[in-house]
Write a protein that holds these residues in place. Sequence first.
Motif, PDB file in Angstrom:
ATOM      1  N   PRO A   1       0.828  -1.215   0.000  1.00  0.00           N
ATOM      2  CA  PRO A   1       0.000   0.000   0.000  1.00  0.00           C
ATOM      3  C   PRO A   1       0.863   1.267   0.000  1.00  0.00           C
ATOM      4  CG  PRO A   1      -0.785  -1.579   1.627  1.00  0.00           C
ATOM      5  CD  PRO A   1       0.525  -2.100   1.142  1.00  0.00           C
ATOM      6  N   ALA A   2       0.325   2.330  -0.548  1.00  0.00           N
ATOM      7  CA  ALA A   2       1.073   3.578  -0.663  1.00  0.00           C
ATOM      8  C   ALA A   2       1.586   4.060   0.692  1.00  0.00           C
ATOM      9  CB  ALA A   2       0.192   4.645  -1.310  1.00  0.00           C
ATOM     10  N   GLU A   3       0.748   3.951   1.725  1.00  0.00           N
ATOM     11  CA  GLU A   3       1.151   4.432   3.046  1.00  0.00           C
ATOM     12  C   GLU A   3       2.367   3.675   3.577  1.00  0.00           C
ATOM     13  OE1 GLU A   3      -1.832   3.448   2.180  1.00  0.00           O
ATOM     14  OE2 GLU A   3      -3.055   5.266   2.221  1.00  0.00           O
ATOM     15  N   LEU A   4       2.429   2.369   3.304  1.00  0.00           N
ATOM     16  CA  LEU A   4       3.553   1.575   3.770  1.00  0.00           C
ATOM     17  C   LEU A   4       4.831   1.935   3.020  1.00  0.00           C
ATOM     18  CD1 LEU A   4       2.026  -1.986   4.333  1.00  0.00           C
ATOM     19  CD2 LEU A   4       2.550  -0.216   6.016  1.00  0.00           C
ATOM     20  N   ILE A   5       4.715   2.207   1.731  1.00  0.00           N
ATOM     21  CA  ILE A   5       5.886   2.607   0.957  1.00  0.00           C
ATOM     22  C   ILE A   5       6.410   3.952   1.449  1.00  0.00           C
ATOM     23  CG2 ILE A   5       6.674   3.303  -1.343  1.00  0.00           C
ATOM     24  CD1 ILE A   5       4.738   1.216  -2.499  1.00  0.00           C
ATOM     25  N   GLN A   6       5.510   4.886   1.693  1.00  0.00           N
ATOM     26  CA  GLN A   6       5.925   6.193   2.218  1.00  0.00           C
ATOM     27  C   GLN A   6       6.591   6.048   3.580  1.00  0.00           C
ATOM     28  OE1 GLN A   6       2.153   8.160   2.132  1.00  0.00           O
ATOM     29  NE2 GLN A   6       2.254   8.654  -0.054  1.00  0.00           N
ATOM     30  N   GLN A   7       6.009   5.215   4.433  1.00  0.00           N
ATOM     31  CA  GLN A   7       6.577   5.024   5.764  1.00  0.00           C
ATOM     32  C   GLN A   7       7.925   4.326   5.688  1.00  0.00           C
ATOM     33  OE1 GLN A   7       5.384   6.421   8.544  1.00  0.00           O
ATOM     34  NE2 GLN A   7       7.323   5.731   9.416  1.00  0.00           N
ATOM     35  N   ALA A   8       8.077   3.414   4.734  1.00  0.00           N
ATOM     36  CA  ALA A   8       9.360   2.725   4.568  1.00  0.00           C
ATOM     37  C   ALA A   8      10.468   3.714   4.216  1.00  0.00           C
ATOM     38  CB  ALA A   8       9.238   1.657   3.484  1.00  0.00           C
ATOM     39  N   ILE A   9      10.149   4.687   3.376  1.00  0.00           N
ATOM     40  CA  ILE A   9      11.132   5.709   3.011  1.00  0.00           C
ATOM     41  C   ILE A   9      11.523   6.522   4.238  1.00  0.00           C
ATOM     42  CG2 ILE A   9      11.474   7.817   1.660  1.00  0.00           C
ATOM     43  CD1 ILE A   9       9.541   6.586  -0.434  1.00  0.00           C
TER      44      ILE A   9
ATOM     45  N   VAL B   1      14.183  -1.425   7.247  1.00  0.00           N
ATOM     46  CA  VAL B   1      12.864  -1.547   6.641  1.00  0.00           C
ATOM     47  C   VAL B   1      12.702  -2.985   6.187  1.00  0.00           C
ATOM     48  CG1 VAL B   1      11.335  -0.737   4.822  1.00  0.00           C
ATOM     49  CG2 VAL B   1      12.978   0.840   5.857  1.00  0.00           C
ATOM     50  N   LEU B   2      11.968  -3.755   6.968  1.00  0.00           N
ATOM     51  CA  LEU B   2      11.781  -5.161   6.636  1.00  0.00           C
ATOM     52  C   LEU B   2      10.341  -5.527   6.964  1.00  0.00           C
ATOM     53  CD1 LEU B   2      13.808  -7.253   5.545  1.00  0.00           C
ATOM     54  CD2 LEU B   2      14.034  -8.129   7.865  1.00  0.00           C
ATOM     55  N   SER B   3       9.550  -5.718   5.935  1.00  0.00           N
ATOM     56  CA  SER B   3       8.143  -6.029   6.144  1.00  0.00           C
ATOM     57  C   SER B   3       8.004  -7.397   6.801  1.00  0.00           C
ATOM     58  CB  SER B   3       7.395  -6.031   4.812  1.00  0.00           C
ATOM     59  OG  SER B   3       7.797  -7.133   4.024  1.00  0.00           O
ATOM     60  N   PRO B   4       6.866  -7.658   7.449  1.00  0.00           N
ATOM     61  CA  PRO B   4       6.670  -8.984   8.053  1.00  0.00           C
ATOM     62  C   PRO B   4       6.843 -10.115   7.049  1.00  0.00           C
ATOM     63  CG  PRO B   4       4.993  -7.465   8.840  1.00  0.00           C
ATOM     64  CD  PRO B   4       5.755  -6.741   7.760  1.00  0.00           C
ATOM     65  N   GLN B   5       6.372  -9.918   5.805  1.00  0.00           N
ATOM     66  CA  GLN B   5       6.530 -10.968   4.787  1.00  0.00           C
ATOM     67  C   GLN B   5       8.005 -11.227   4.495  1.00  0.00           C
ATOM     68  OE1 GLN B   5       4.648  -8.200   4.520  1.00  0.00           O
ATOM     69  NE2 GLN B   5       2.866  -8.514   3.203  1.00  0.00           N
ATOM     70  N   MET B   6       8.774 -10.149   4.375  1.00  0.00           N
ATOM     71  CA  MET B   6      10.195 -10.294   4.088  1.00  0.00           C
ATOM     72  C   MET B   6      10.940 -10.914   5.266  1.00  0.00           C
ATOM     73  SD  MET B   6      10.804  -9.200   0.995  1.00  0.00           S
ATOM     74  CE  MET B   6       9.323 -10.136   0.632  1.00  0.00           C
ATOM     75  N   THR B   7      10.547 -10.539   6.476  1.00  0.00           N
ATOM     76  CA  THR B   7      11.173 -11.126   7.659  1.00  0.00           C
ATOM     77  C   THR B   7      10.933 -12.624   7.709  1.00  0.00           C
ATOM     78  OG1 THR B   7      10.882  -9.071   8.904  1.00  0.00           O
ATOM     79  CG2 THR B   7      11.310 -11.062  10.175  1.00  0.00           C
ATOM     80  N   ARG B   8       9.690 -13.023   7.437  1.00  0.00           N
ATOM     81  CA  ARG B   8       9.378 -14.452   7.441  1.00  0.00           C
ATOM     82  C   ARG B   8      10.148 -15.177   6.346  1.00  0.00           C
ATOM     83  NH1 ARG B   8       4.156 -12.466   8.841  1.00  0.00           N
ATOM     84  NH2 ARG B   8       3.493 -12.415   6.670  1.00  0.00           N
ATOM     85  N   ALA B   9      10.258 -14.542   5.177  1.00  0.00           N
ATOM     86  CA  ALA B   9      11.006 -15.156   4.079  1.00  0.00           C
ATOM     87  C   ALA B   9      12.481 -15.312   4.455  1.00  0.00           C
ATOM     88  CB  ALA B   9      10.874 -14.306   2.819  1.00  0.00           C
ATOM     89  N   LEU B  10      13.018 -14.300   5.107  1.00  0.00           N
ATOM     90  CA  LEU B  10      14.410 -14.346   5.531  1.00  0.00           C
ATOM     91  C   LEU B  10      14.633 -15.471   6.535  1.00  0.00           C
ATOM     92  CD1 LEU B  10      17.097 -12.760   5.226  1.00  0.00           C
ATOM     93  CD2 LEU B  10      16.413 -11.458   7.236  1.00  0.00           C
TER      94      LEU B  10
END
Length: 220
Positions: free
Chosen positions: A109-117, A126-135
């Motif tokens: 979502p746009a809000e998450l991308i803005q917050q990541a920046i 900046v590591l989303s829950p999906q990326m953390t689980r993948a890692l």
Amino acid sequence: MSQIRVLIADDESLVRGGLSLIVAAADDLTVVAEAASGPETLAQTDRTRPDVILLDIQMPGSDGIAVTRQLRDRPYRPRIVIVTTFGLDIYLHQALDAGADGFILKDAPAELIQQAIRSAHRGDAVLSPQMTRALIRRYTSLPTPDPAPPAGYDQLTARERQVLTLLAQAHSNAEIATALHISEATVKTHITRILMKLGLRDRAQAIVLAHRHGLDRPAP
């Protein structure tokens, strides 16, 4: 209000256009340049000096991982957030080792991308829950971890080792605070000290290190 300067690097014009619209929609963010290849990303970085780069992995000329390595060794080093698809989680550890500050999904979502920046600009991983689980999946599927503790581990206090273990299990600061009955501010202080003692840049690197050395499980 000071604006965070963003460079968008992706070989697909539609993706660049979409990300540009998302960045421009925030009052505190501004797009200073776009790039469609690795060499162009490096050139635009030198020309515009962005604070944060949204960087695709698969680009012509030089991929995002190679670009990250080159930027890491330069005197001027912007924060780098890899913009990826979930199917590319095989590249996670490579990009972290190269010096990336985190990952977001292209369809976030746009809000998450803005917050990541904003988070990357502050120096937070900046590591989303999906990326953390993948890692974590990637490292838990590897052979037996290296039993030798990493350099600097002996300098960690017992509490810092507990925090590192919970970090490796993908817990947030709030969850760590609840588990250890301490404040979030104290958790942040512990994490800062852990990163300093282990010579790490951010919590994403801490997760990688912990799984490489089997530190994701509580000590007996």
